[in-house]
Write an enzyme that holds these catalytic residues in place. Structure first.
Site, PDB file in Angstrom:
ATOM      1  N   CYS A 108      -5.110 -12.868 -31.552  1.00  0.00           N
ATOM      2  CA  CYS A 108      -6.493 -12.768 -31.104  1.00  0.00           C
ATOM      3  C   CYS A 108      -6.944 -14.053 -30.390  1.00  0.00           C
ATOM      4  O   CYS A 108      -6.309 -14.497 -29.446  1.00  0.00           O
ATOM      5  CB  CYS A 108      -7.383 -12.436 -32.303  1.00  0.00           C
ATOM      6  N   GLY A 109      -8.027 -14.668 -30.818  1.00  0.00           N
ATOM      7  CA  GLY A 109      -8.574 -15.836 -30.134  1.00  0.00           C
ATOM      8  C   GLY A 109      -7.635 -17.011 -30.059  1.00  0.00           C
ATOM      9  O   GLY A 109      -7.757 -17.860 -29.150  1.00  0.00           O
TER      10      GLY A 109
END
Length: 212
Positions: A108-109
């Site tokens: 993800c991030g």
């Protein structure tokens, strides 16, 4: 022994780490003779962090304490706070891990943090969909290496989208070779489908008399 370093930061996405940390820390489905695993949380300082789910985590060690070796693994979870400059230190350490042959797994991030440092420009990788990395990383030039899949393993670099936590965990476990191949296949089939037949298949792959 494998040392699994889990980077923790405020707003950490709890669900993204659950599968992989539970299996590596418990060792409940490890094959006979698998090396032991030590799991440590690491952060920029020793202050407690608060996850997205409201859980408090006190880091075990600092970034400077990390030992870079081929038996070291760095897990980088998603979070809404990756743009804080203090996290650049762990991304520099991730670069050292990759260069040395140690494993880095980002989801993800955290993939955007790697992209900002140029670590995804020349290797197969994924993130939260086509165009996501461009939104947050103006210097990103790895589009030709982007694969629109839940998780992508490229030797010692494993990346995933926010919905790819299960496959990400499978690829990390496969990389470490701590499950038998049939155990890992049944484990993934069970958790991805919920069908009881795969649970019983999983149990049958374990050594006789071993129920965990």
């Amino acid at each position: 022994m494998f040392t699994i370093y889990v980077y923790v930061l405020d707003t950490l996405a709890d669900w993204e780490l659950g599968y992989v940390t539970a299996e590596l820390n418990s060792g409940r489905f490890f094959k006979k003779g698998a090396p032991p695993v030590s799991l440590k949380t690491v952060s920029a300082n020793k202050a407690p962090i608060t996850t997205m789910g409201g859980m408090t985590v006190v880091p075990d060690c600092l970034i400077d304490d990390l030992v870079v070796s081929k038996t070291s693994v760095l897990l980088l979870p998603g979070a809404d706070t990756w743009n804080d400059p203090k996290h650049s230190a762990i991304i520099k350490k991730a670069s050292e891990f990759l260069a040395s042959g140690a494993t880095v797994a980002a989801i993800c991030g955290a993939t955007a943090a790697l992209a900002n440092f140029g670590l995804l420009d020349k290797r197969p990788h994924t993130s939260n969909g086509p165009g996501f990395l461009e939104m947050f990383c103006s210097a990103y030039t790895g589009q030709v290496f982007y694969l629109d899949q839940p998780s992508v393993a490229d030797n010692n670099l494993i990346t995933a989208s926010s919905t790819g936590a299960l496959l990400w965990a499978k690829q990390i476990i496969k990389r470490l070779d701590v499950f038998q191949a049939n155990t890992l296949a049944a484990w993934y089939d069970y958790f991805s489908t919920g069908e009881p037949k795969h649970f019983f298949a999983l149990m049958q792959t374990l050594p006789a008399g071993d129920d965990n």
